[in-house]
Design an enzyme around this catalytic site. Structure first.
Site, short mmCIF file in Angstrom:
data_model
loop_
_atom_site.label_atom_id
_atom_site.label_comp_id
_atom_site.label_asym_id
_atom_site.label_seq_id
_atom_site.Cartn_x
_atom_site.Cartn_y
_atom_site.Cartn_z
N ALA A 153 0.84 -1.20 0.00
CA ALA A 153 0.00 0.00 0.00
C ALA A 153 0.87 1.25 0.00
O ALA A 153 1.93 1.27 0.62
CB ALA A 153 -0.92 0.00 1.22
N CYS A 154 0.40 2.28 -0.70
CA CYS A 154 1.17 3.51 -0.80
C CYS A 154 0.27 4.72 -0.66
O CYS A 154 -0.94 4.60 -0.59
CB CYS A 154 1.90 3.57 -2.13
SG CYS A 154 0.79 3.83 -3.52
N ASP A 155 0.89 5.87 -0.68
CA ASP A 155 0.13 7.12 -0.62
C ASP A 155 0.70 8.16 -1.56
O ASP A 155 -0.03 8.92 -2.16
CB ASP A 155 0.14 7.65 0.81
CG ASP A 155 -0.88 8.77 1.03
OD1 ASP A 155 -1.96 8.72 0.41
OD2 ASP A 155 -0.59 9.68 1.81
#
Length: 106
Positions: free
Chosen positions: A15-17
């Protein structure tokens, strides 16, 4: 703190942002490292983690958000995209068996 046996992992989500591409590279690296294991590796924004994720790998600063968005998953935060010991620990557990314990985050 949640945990899962590495042999039970069927979906691992990176997961990233930030959208910088580093997490996509990590997901690709994990696909290569775990290619002989019955594990699907996916990449998603931290705000859109699938409900069927077993493990979520994300930067430590995003771990709390990942826990909120994926309450059924084991969340493991890391500090470096390449060569991080937390990522290596997850890979070893999935490949060789062993327990993956979620980290406390940021």
């Amino acid at each position: 703190m949640s945990s899962i046996d590495g042999a039970s992992v069927r979906k691992l989500v990176v997961a990233c942002d930030a959208g910088m591409g580093s997490s996509v590279m990590l997901a690709s690296q994990l696909r290569r490292e775990l290619r002989t294991c019955p594990v699907t590796i996916e990449h998603h924004p931290v705000a859109a983690i699938p409900a069927d994720a077993d493990i979520v790998l994300c930067q430590a600063a995003l771990a709390e958000r990942a826990r909120v968005g994926a309450p059924g998953a084991v969340v493991v935060g890391f500090r470096m995209f390449l060569g991080d010991p937390e990522v290596a620990r997850v890979v070893a557990a999935v490949k060789q068996g062993g327990v993956v314990v979620g980290t406390t985050g940021g």
